[in-house]
Enzyme design. Structure first.
Site, mmCIF file in Angstrom:
data_model
loop_
_atom_site.group_PDB
_atom_site.id
_atom_site.type_symbol
_atom_site.label_atom_id
_atom_site.label_comp_id
_atom_site.label_asym_id
_atom_site.label_seq_id
_atom_site.Cartn_x
_atom_site.Cartn_y
_atom_site.Cartn_z
ATOM 1 N N ARG A 59 -17.345 8.984 7.200
ATOM 2 C CA ARG A 59 -17.760 7.648 6.765
ATOM 3 C C ARG A 59 -17.051 6.563 7.570
ATOM 4 N NH1 ARG A 59 -19.906 7.890 1.478
ATOM 5 N NH2 ARG A 59 -21.553 9.484 1.604
ATOM 6 N N ASN A 95 -19.228 3.733 9.456
ATOM 7 C CA ASN A 95 -19.105 2.305 9.158
ATOM 8 C C ASN A 95 -18.725 1.473 10.378
ATOM 9 O OD1 ASN A 95 -19.732 2.953 6.527
ATOM 10 N ND2 ASN A 95 -17.646 2.739 5.759
ATOM 11 N N TYR A 109 0.825 -1.212 0.000
ATOM 12 C CA TYR A 109 0.000 0.000 0.000
ATOM 13 C C TYR A 109 0.859 1.263 0.000
ATOM 14 C CZ TYR A 109 -3.815 -3.095 1.587
ATOM 15 O OH TYR A 109 -4.739 -4.101 1.727
ATOM 16 N N SER A 162 -12.424 3.867 3.967
ATOM 17 C CA SER A 162 -12.977 5.114 3.448
ATOM 18 C C SER A 162 -11.943 6.208 3.641
ATOM 19 C CB SER A 162 -14.273 5.501 4.160
ATOM 20 O OG SER A 162 -14.757 6.742 3.655
#
Length: 286
Positions: A247, A251, A61, A242
């Site tokens: 958000r 979540n 990542y 997100s």
């Protein structure tokens, strides 16, 4: 009612489950795939502020350092966190897996990992078994507490278990209503492997699905919350992603309601085997 449901009914906090090595892992966390450093830091801080303690990243990542900065800035004691990262395909191998683990620790600014996973099996490379053996060694040296795999099929998982005499603690896989991984989850249950789901929203494709939106309206919840809750009620650990802090918190707010059996079944009925991300048998990863 599932075991996890019984835990949920007593508290709005994020509960934990015991892995097969007796480590305790939160059942819901934040993933940071494809987030920039700035987005990663803000999302991790928002998640930690909302009570999340499971952060899931990967060497590929490119944002492990950003995760580490956010953790440091939060001031939350290390022992309260559960940090996962993953071994990239380019570093597979017995010795390189151990080296990559230490490099990830350096980028994260941590002394140990809670969980280290093989990110992609890359079966044609033929190094996933020796990589897992290297991770066993990393655990013996105290660099990681639990080890597992990601994107492994039933056959690949069986090979690891047979050749290393070690059962991975976790297999993290794409799992959402279109791809419910029922057969793989049965194999996990037989071997006491924890199923961890990523892309629970189907990369956003399921939030406008009529079945989901109708059920969400009945509960006064967002489609995303319903999708996360459905996944949790299958007794999976779930990581969602997100770039928007609001958000992220939303979540995570899924522990004060329970989907009724008929709604679980309706969502289950969406399964058609559609994979929205990579095929683990052919994708090589990085």
């Amino acid at each position: 009612m599932t075991v996890i449901d019984e835990i949920y009914s007593s508290s709005s906090a994020i509960p934990t489950v015991a892995l097969n090595d007796e480590a305790k892992k939160p059942v819901l966390g934040l993933g940071v795939a494809k987030l920039s450093d700035e987005e990663t830091e803000s999302s991790v801080l928002a998640a930690l502020e909302a009570g999340c303690r499971l952060i899931d990243t990967a060497a590929s990542y490119g944002n492990e350092a950003a995760v580490g900065r956010a953790i440091a800035a939060s001031g939350i004691p290390r022992e309260e966190l559960f940090v996962t990262t993953k071994l990239g395909t380019s570093r597979q191998g017995f010795h390189s897996a151990q080296e990559s683990c230490k490099e990830s620790l350096d980028r994260l600014g941590l002394d140990y990992l809670d969980l280290y996973l093989i990110h992609w099996p890359a079966p044609t490379l033929g190094k996933y078994v020796e990589s897992f053996e290297g991770m066993i060694e990393a655990r013996e040296r105290g660099h990681v507490r639990s080890i597992g795999v990601s994107n492994f099929t039933e056959d690949l998982l069986a090979t690891v278990i047979e050749e290393t005499n070690e059962v991975p603690a976790v297999n993290q896989v794409e799992l959402h209503p279109r791809l419910n991984q029922a057969e793989l989850r049965q194999v996990h249950a037989q071997h006491d492997v924890t199923t961890q789901s990523y892309s629970p929203l189907g990369v956003g494709r399921l939030i406008e699905e009529p079945t989901v939106t109708t059920i969400a309206a009945e509960y006064g919840r967002t489609p995303a919350q319903v999708l996360v809750r459905w996944n949790l009620q299958l007794d999976n650990v779930v990581v969602s992603r997100s770039s928007k802090p609001e958000r992220v918190a939303e979540n995570l707010d899924v522990f004060d309601f329970t989907l009724e059996p008929e709604h679980m079944e309706a969502i289950e009925g969406l399964h058609d085997g559609t994979r929205v991300l990579h095929d683990p048998m052919t994708f090589m990863g990085t």
